[in-house]
Design a protein around this motif. Structure first.
Motif, PDB file in Angstrom:
ATOM      1  N   LEU A  34      -5.589  -0.035  -2.623  1.00 59.27           N
ATOM      2  CA  LEU A  34      -4.333  -0.126  -2.062  1.00 59.27           C
ATOM      3  C   LEU A  34      -3.347  -1.143  -2.822  1.00 59.27           C
ATOM      4  CD1 LEU A  34      -5.314   0.439   1.529  1.00 59.27           C
ATOM      5  CD2 LEU A  34      -4.087   2.219   0.106  1.00 59.27           C
ATOM      6  N   THR A  47      -0.324   9.953   4.679  1.00 62.84           N
ATOM      7  CA  THR A  47      -1.615   9.437   5.552  1.00 62.84           C
ATOM      8  C   THR A  47      -2.875   9.729   4.820  1.00 62.84           C
ATOM      9  OG1 THR A  47      -0.271   9.861   7.460  1.00 62.84           O
ATOM     10  CG2 THR A  47      -2.851   9.692   7.781  1.00 62.84           C
ATOM     11  N   LEU A  92      -3.290   7.660   1.523  1.00 61.37           N
ATOM     12  CA  LEU A  92      -3.822   6.314   2.106  1.00 61.37           C
ATOM     13  C   LEU A  92      -5.240   6.238   2.456  1.00 61.37           C
ATOM     14  CD1 LEU A  92      -0.795   5.032   4.386  1.00 61.37           C
ATOM     15  CD2 LEU A  92      -1.826   3.831   2.389  1.00 61.37           C
ATOM     16  N   PRO A 151       0.800  -1.202  -0.028  1.00 59.71           N
ATOM     17  CA  PRO A 151      -0.129   0.081  -0.099  1.00 59.71           C
ATOM     18  C   PRO A 151       0.795   1.347  -0.134  1.00 59.71           C
ATOM     19  CG  PRO A 151      -0.824  -1.563   1.524  1.00 59.71           C
ATOM     20  CD  PRO A 151       0.310  -2.432   0.955  1.00 59.71           C
ATOM     21  N   LEU A 152       1.982   1.191   0.664  1.00 63.50           N
ATOM     22  CA  LEU A 152       2.889   2.441   0.682  1.00 63.50           C
ATOM     23  C   LEU A 152       3.720   2.811  -0.789  1.00 63.50           C
ATOM     24  CD1 LEU A 152       4.586   2.048   3.876  1.00 63.50           C
ATOM     25  CD2 LEU A 152       3.205   3.988   3.363  1.00 63.50           C
ATOM     26  N   THR A 186       0.942   4.676  -2.670  1.00 66.33           N
ATOM     27  CA  THR A 186       0.760   5.656  -2.191  1.00 66.33           C
ATOM     28  C   THR A 186       1.938   6.830  -2.867  1.00 66.33           C
ATOM     29  OG1 THR A 186      -0.262   5.057  -0.153  1.00 66.33           O
ATOM     30  CG2 THR A 186       1.057   7.178  -0.198  1.00 66.33           C
ATOM     31  N   TRP A 234      -8.253   4.072   0.537  1.00 66.31           N
ATOM     32  CA  TRP A 234      -9.248   3.329   1.301  1.00 66.31           C
ATOM     33  C   TRP A 234     -10.748   3.512   1.294  1.00 66.31           C
ATOM     34  CZ3 TRP A 234      -8.270  -1.340   3.648  1.00 66.31           C
ATOM     35  CH2 TRP A 234      -9.423  -1.975   4.443  1.00 66.31           C
TER      36      TRP A 234
END
Length: 322
Positions: A283, A268, A271, A238-239, A242, A275
């Motif tokens: 993600l 943040t 993300l 997921p990072l 991002t 979501w």
């Protein structure tokens, strides 16, 4: 080398480590370049394929899966479309591979030199060395990573005419910080990823090398790299998504192949936005091709590194015996 079971940090000089790491990065990049472009295109696709209404007003391609995306790029952009961003990517892998392995061996030696009672177990040293090396290499080479993403995100209509033009445009319209968009996500991703990868690799390599079923041609190194990479990549994916979304922010955001990339401002909030609007699938979009890419990339990287290091050590030994 004793059957490939010696730890990376105990092999060769700093110069040899840097050369072997750079060679490993270049070779692996060449092998996985098309999969990298497919992965980036999927990560930047924000509409949901399960919701027909979400693609109703989309001006741009709608990719469906790894193979579908590959076919779409070939059909719309030709074979060269699969190597978009390859020049900054080659420079990135060259610099990153060298910096990563050099930092890893240097930091690992520092940790090994800690006196009792501060001496750490080998697995902890591998994790900390890999995490710190990943953070250093990511920060040092991040502008190249950003350029790689932006060029790979270009469709048939080019956003930047050349690498030099992209450098000038970013510097003029976004300033120095423009080259580091998404760095927070990059470091947040690479620290646990490289820590888990090196710890897993160092732990798996001797086990696979001494397994009951012998693995020919040093493939135990490749197998250890594959397993360690797949597990680590899935944990932090997921990072990675991002980071890609943040890298295409700025004045050219709506000029890439996906015209509807939202405006994001931080790790943040990005993300949270993904979501909320795209769910868990958002993600992990592109995870399949990412794992397909990670396996051969890590296998080729570690195999090439070990072979290059072995060659240099053999040459050094032969020169010393003359």
């Amino acid at each position: 080398m004793s059957g490939g079971v010696a730890q990376l940090k105990d092999e060769g000089s700093q110069r040899q480590v840097a050369v072997a790491g750079a060679a490993a990065g270049l070779v692996s990049r060449f092998v996985i370049a098309p999969l990298d472009v497919v992965k980036i295109r999927l990560q930047l696709q924000v509409h949901s394929l399960s919701d027909p209404l979400s693609v109703r007003d989309v001006h741009g391609p709608v990719y469906k899966g790894t193979l579908g995306t590959l076919k779409h790029i070939l059909r719309a952009e030709g074979l060269t479309g699969l190597w978009k961003g390859n020049i900054p990517a080659e420079a990135l892998y060259l610099a990153y591979g060298s910096a990563q392995f050099s930092a890893y061996t240097y930091i690992s030696h520092l940790l090994d030199a800690l006196p009792p009672p501060y001496h750490l177990p080998s697995a902890v040293n591998s994790f900390l060395g890999g995490a710190a090396a990943g953070a250093c290499a990511t920060t040092a080479t991040y502008p190249l990573d950003l350029l790689r993403t932006r060029f790979a995100a270009q469709g048939p209509d080019r956003v930047y005419a050349s690498i030099l033009a992209s450098l000038r445009h970013i510097a003029e319209h976004e300033g120095p910080t423009g080259f580091f968009r998404g760095l927070g996500a990059g470091v947040s991703q690479i620290v646990p990823y490289m820590g888990l990868f090196f710890a897993g690799y160092e732990g798996l390599k001797p086990i696979l090398a001494s397994s009951v079923i012998p693995m020919p041609f040093g493939t135990s190194d490749a197998a250890a790299g594959i397993i360690a990479s797949v597990l680590s990549k899935t944990a932090v994916y997921p990072l990675d998504t991002t980071r890609k979304r943040l890298q295409v922010q700025g004045p050219t955001r709506q000029k890439y192949v996906h015209r509807n990339i939202p405006l994001y401002s931080g790790v943040t909030s990005t993300l949270s936005h993904i979501w909320k609007n795209e769910g868990r699938r958002g993600l992990y979009r592109g995870l399949t091709v990412s794992l397909l890419k990670a396996a051969p990339a890590s296998a080729v990287t570690m195999w090439t590194y070990e072979r290059a290091m072995g060659f240099m050590l053999a040459m050094e030994k032969g020169a010393g015996e003359e």
